[in-house]
Design an enzyme around this catalytic site. Structure first.
Site, PDB file in Angstrom:
ATOM      1  N   HIS C  58      54.067  42.270 -86.083  1.00  0.00           N
ATOM      2  CA  HIS C  58      54.609  41.167 -85.292  1.00  0.00           C
ATOM      3  C   HIS C  58      55.634  40.377 -86.096  1.00  0.00           C
ATOM      4  O   HIS C  58      55.864  39.205 -85.825  1.00  0.00           O
ATOM      5  CB  HIS C  58      53.488  40.207 -84.897  1.00  0.00           C
ATOM      6  CG  HIS C  58      52.409  40.827 -84.090  1.00  0.00           C
ATOM      7  ND1 HIS C  58      52.627  41.331 -82.837  1.00  0.00           N
ATOM      8  CD2 HIS C  58      51.093  41.042 -84.352  1.00  0.00           C
ATOM      9  CE1 HIS C  58      51.491  41.806 -82.348  1.00  0.00           C
ATOM     10  NE2 HIS C  58      50.545  41.653 -83.249  1.00  0.00           N
ATOM     11  N   HIS C 220      50.828  42.325 -77.274  1.00  0.00           N
ATOM     12  CA  HIS C 220      50.905  43.739 -77.626  1.00  0.00           C
ATOM     13  C   HIS C 220      51.260  44.555 -76.407  1.00  0.00           C
ATOM     14  O   HIS C 220      50.995  45.746 -76.343  1.00  0.00           O
ATOM     15  CB  HIS C 220      49.583  44.234 -78.185  1.00  0.00           C
ATOM     16  CG  HIS C 220      49.002  43.323 -79.187  1.00  0.00           C
ATOM     17  ND1 HIS C 220      48.325  42.199 -78.829  1.00  0.00           N
ATOM     18  CD2 HIS C 220      49.051  43.340 -80.537  1.00  0.00           C
ATOM     19  CE1 HIS C 220      47.948  41.564 -79.925  1.00  0.00           C
ATOM     20  NE2 HIS C 220      48.386  42.215 -80.972  1.00  0.00           N
TER      21      HIS C 220
END
Ligand SMILES: Nc1ncnc2c1ncn2[C@@H]1O[C@H](COP(=O)(O)OP(=O)(O)O)[C@@H](O)[C@H]1O
Ligand SMILES: Nc1ncnc2c1ncn2[C@@H]1O[C@H](COP(=O)(O)OP(=O)(O)O)[C@@H](O)[C@H]1O
Ligand SMILES: [Mg+2]
Ligand SMILES: [Mg+2]
Ligand SMILES: [Mg+2]
Ligand SMILES: [Mg+2]
Lengths: 207, 332, 332, 207
Positions: C58, C220
């Site tokens: 991320h 996600h």
């Protein structure tokens, strides 16, 4: 030989014909390794010129060039803008109809000015490959023929020049880094320039 | 099929993104006369102004680097398209001053032609301006004529060096010398995995086969270098950094800045992995990594790839790079 | 077919990216005991420590926000996967202090379970630690149980508030009160245009039809909200900001922070266009845009989309947000 | 009834069978709205456990749990780690062979510990839908049957529980935001848990 009214119609027609082939010009730009936006740019250029006015050749061409350069972006802005600028500089004040010599001078002036902003010449796979022969042929042809025939001859030369760019390797502009891989597709700017001369010819033949 | 992009009318992209930039960073920049992005708090007239020009669609470049200690203004064109010469001239008039202006032009046909035309007109008007042309892309070959090389993201650290020097009140000749030296001592290579969509016409730019990548691809997906099957991050980094070391002629003991510029869809995860690999090779050769950064500076829409920039640093560059800066997308 | 990513062995992604981060920002952070990212210059023991945990993949989140004025440490898991409880406990032991520790956990099952287990063990060892759980995603509905909401990129401004308060030497109770208040007063919505590739197994996560987008998609690519045909930037921004205004209950005269977090392939161009549209709606309603930013904070690989975060600010938050910070990917 | 040697073989077999179905478990995770990595996570967990040693049940299970929790990440780390931890806590010191009661106690202890880290129970579309019935059936079956038969019964219960998750709506874990759209595919964790019990059963039946 060529009135300002007729010339305005020629420009308008060029705008329409270029507009109809926007996607093709962008695709050619991408295929030859450019950034795929020549169609977008040339259409934006003609859009900027749509509302331009001017009673005589000089003021009309000056306004066209200014409108194009201040609204359009990219190589197209300076190249086509300088072309029109040079054309305007080559005609006299307040002229509303050009004779054969005047037409030749106007297009030669355009070619000269564009030559100041780029070092590209014939064989470098740019719009110069269409513009240089077209200007040469036009200047000769106007001496012995009417506008319709002269512009048709110029359009043929432009088209042949544009087609010849297929076999060339790019030397200027964004396609140049492609090297040998730029061989194959026509140059986008040469194609749009040929399209413009073709529209000029069609319009010049009318009436 | 609509593009998978958050946009409105494709004709308004540039105007709208600049408006967003101005709202988001109202304390740092403001838009003047349509497409000229200036500092919200301009520096005083007795200091050299640093200006650049270029197309949009590469955010944060170029306007994201306008601010204290970096650029005084950027003249913005349209998507992937240089601004016209009249806009550039307008900006030069706006910043006309005794101290002079430095105009940074990236070596791309459109930018060069607009700048060239504007500079000719500015000269006639007595505007004092020096042009610095960046052309640090080595994909055309290390020995290629600078005129045949492209200007890639190396302009960003150059803005930093020039902006810091100008902020300090240095004279234009000294700044130009420093800047040209920095310019000569840097080199960039780009690599692409996928092409992108032109956000105005929705068409693909630079399609790459599913299993290939290309080292040497330009700012808009223009092809250039060599295609190969997909390499690992380490192998890619190695091929690139070795060419950059050669091009900048850095040797053991030299100070360098290493930058990885993500061009769009390539994640910071990948960029950091590449940074690691490249910096290890520098370390093996005794080259000193004095400064650096990893992230998006000059993007090419959603293209996957990155640019690797290596700059050999002299003592004065090191100091100027560390000087304070407060642009929307660069702070120091 | 290899992934179109610059990676080496997919098993080493996290270790390699952290190594790159450490090399690139050696003046700001360092890696301790494998996967704990700490400040290079730790703050003194008499100040409250602020720690977070979460998966990798991320970037720049979460480790990019470790630094002066923000986080003291981040405990990193693997790609999209929370670190195990033992690692979290190890970090808590490392920062054990009289002043206490604040552990920020994003509400995702894996993170919550690891944190929960580590906190039980830490309590047995007499470590003073308070957990703050972020769950500001409103896609499950404005009135949904906080336990059923996800923690998205809102953690980033929260780190800033907590880090600044801790740096000032405030006591843990006061910081927790400030932080929980900030936490309650923020809301996030995410939107996605495309899914991404899981960089370890190469498989697609969250495939979206060619002509659809989804408001409410998670960190996600987990689905959540409503799918629709592709909307314009303005329409998307309007739908999102209106829900966020309702959720945070901001009214004319209130101060807010607006953040757009690009999650990967969505360009800064698009983010700025959306920022413009959302901030105009705030202005129409008399809501005061006091702070804000646009760019990538918490990404989801090469997914196209963004998160919009709206925070209602009290006077103390405004001040803390402006306080100095020097993390790799956040400076103030 | 169950020696430590046999149990180690069961664990090794579970590792192989889970490994062979990695892609499937990741795909199930993605299909039900998760982040598509359960296969990656569970395979990493078994990889971490591969080199673990331990002479008796307690020390072996403790080492397994520690290896898993310190190497594996995500929900899998804490869930499977706690399961093994609870199993280890439920057996006596230095025990190298368990009787029926011991086996039942060991698996019940695992279930109890995992129950501390999650509020999920049967019907919530998680691995608990496989683990709870498998543990229940195993604890009963060991009383009257040999290990092979008892583990087969447990494996059947786990499989049935996993299949039943198809019709469920996710309440916990990353799939929960999908709401009704999570109905359809099996839960990834329940599928991998059923796979583990199935491997246990196959190995238990040998010799
Ligand atoms: N340096 C140059 N000299 C002459 N013509 C050029 C040059 N650079 C580009 N061109 C012409 O411009 C065309 C590309 O135009 P366009 O795509 O609008 O500009 P840009 O390169 O800014 O994207 C090329 O096909 C070529 O004909
Ligand atoms: N809160 C929870 N309680 C019980 N089981 C859960 C919970 N969250 C997730 N799981 C289980 O974990 C599986 C997903 O595991 P994995 O993909 O490895 O973790 P992550 O969610 O961290 O990506 C789910 O299919 C479900 O069976
Ligand atoms: Mg082009
Ligand atoms: Mg262009
Ligand atoms: Mg995960
Ligand atoms: Mg998962």
């Amino acid at each position: 030989m060529l009135t300002i009214g007729k010339f305005k119609k020629m420009v308008a027609r060029a705008g329409r014909e270029v507009g109809a082939r926007e996607k093709e010009f962008s695709r050619l730009d991408a295929e030859a390794g450019g950034d795929g936006d020549h169609g977008t740019a040339i259409v934006a250029a003609f859009r900027a010129m749509q509302t331009v006015e001017g009673a005589d050749f000089k003021s009309y061409l000056k306004s066209l060039s200014e409108a194009l350069q201040s609204s359009a972006c990219g190589s197209t802005s300076t190249l086509y803008g300088s072309w029109l600028e040079g054309m305007g500089e080559a005609v006299g004040e307040a002229v509303m109809e050009l004779d054969a010599e005047g037409v030749a001078a106007m297009f030669s002036g355009g070619l000269e000015e564009i030559g100041f902003v780029t070092r590209a010449r014939e064989g470098h796979k740019t719009l110069m490959d269409a513009l240089i022969p077209a200007t040469r042929v036009l200047s000769e042809a106007v001496k012995n023929a009417d506008a319709g025939i002269a512009f048709s001859a110029a359009a043929e030369a432009a088209e042949a020049g544009a087609m010849a760019t297929c076999a060339m390797q790019a030397k200027y502009g964004r396609a140049k880094n492609l090297g040998e891989r730029s061989i194959g597709p026509r140059d986008a700017g040469a194609a749009s320039m040929a399209c413009i001369f073709n529209a000029f010819a069609h319009e010049a033949k009318l009436n | 099929m609509p593009m998978k992009k958050f946009i409105n009318d494709p004709q308004n992209l540039t105007a709208e993104l600049l408006e967003g930039l101005e709202i988001c960073f109202s304390n740092k920049i403001r838009i003047v006369s349509d497409k000229i992005v200036c500092r919200a708090n301009p520096k005083s007239d007795d200091k050299v102004a640093v200006i650049t020009l270029g197309g949009a669609g590469h955010e944060p470049a170029l306007s994201g680097f306008v601010g204290e200690g970096m650029l005084d203004a950027s003249v913005v064109g349209d998507i992937f398209a240089a601004p016209g010469a009249p806009k550039v001239l307008e900006a030069l008039r706006m910043f006309k001053r005794e101290a002079g202006i430095i105009l940074v032009t990236l070596n791309h046909a459109g930018d060069r032609m607009s700048a060239g035309k504007a500079l000719r007109d500015a000269a006639k008007e007595g505007i004092k301006v020096v042009e610095i042309v960046t052309s640090e892309d080595i994909s055309a070959g290390i020995d290629a004529d600078p005129e045949d090389r492209r200007g890639l993201a190396g302009c960003v650290p150059l803005y930093k060096v020039l902006g810091a020097a100008a902020e300090k009140g240095m004279g234009i000749d000294e700044i130009v010398e420093l800047g040209e030296r920095f310019n000569r001592q840097m080199a960039t290579l780009a690599v692409a995995m996928t092409g992108c969509t032109h956000p105005q016409n929705g068409d693909p730019v630079a399609v790459l086969p599913d299993d290939e990548m290309e080292i040497g691809m330009g700012q808009h997906g223009e092809a250039g270098g060599g295609r190969s099957k997909i390499l690992t991050a380490d192998e890619t980094a190695k091929r690139m950094i070795e060419q950059l070391i050669k091009a900048t002629d850095v040797n053991s003991g030299d100070n360098v800045m290493l930058l990885i510029n993500g061009v769009g869809a390539t994640t910071l995860m990948e960029q950091l992995i590449v940074y690691r690999a490249a910096s290890k090779i520098l370390a093996e050769r005794g080259i000193v990594l004095t400064d650096g950064w990893c992230g998006e500076m000059l993007t090419v829409q959603e293209m996957a790839g990155f640019q690797m920039i290596l700059c050999k640093l002299d003592a004065d560059h090191i100091e100027l790079l560390k000087a304070p800066a407060a642009a929307p997308y660069w702070s120091a």
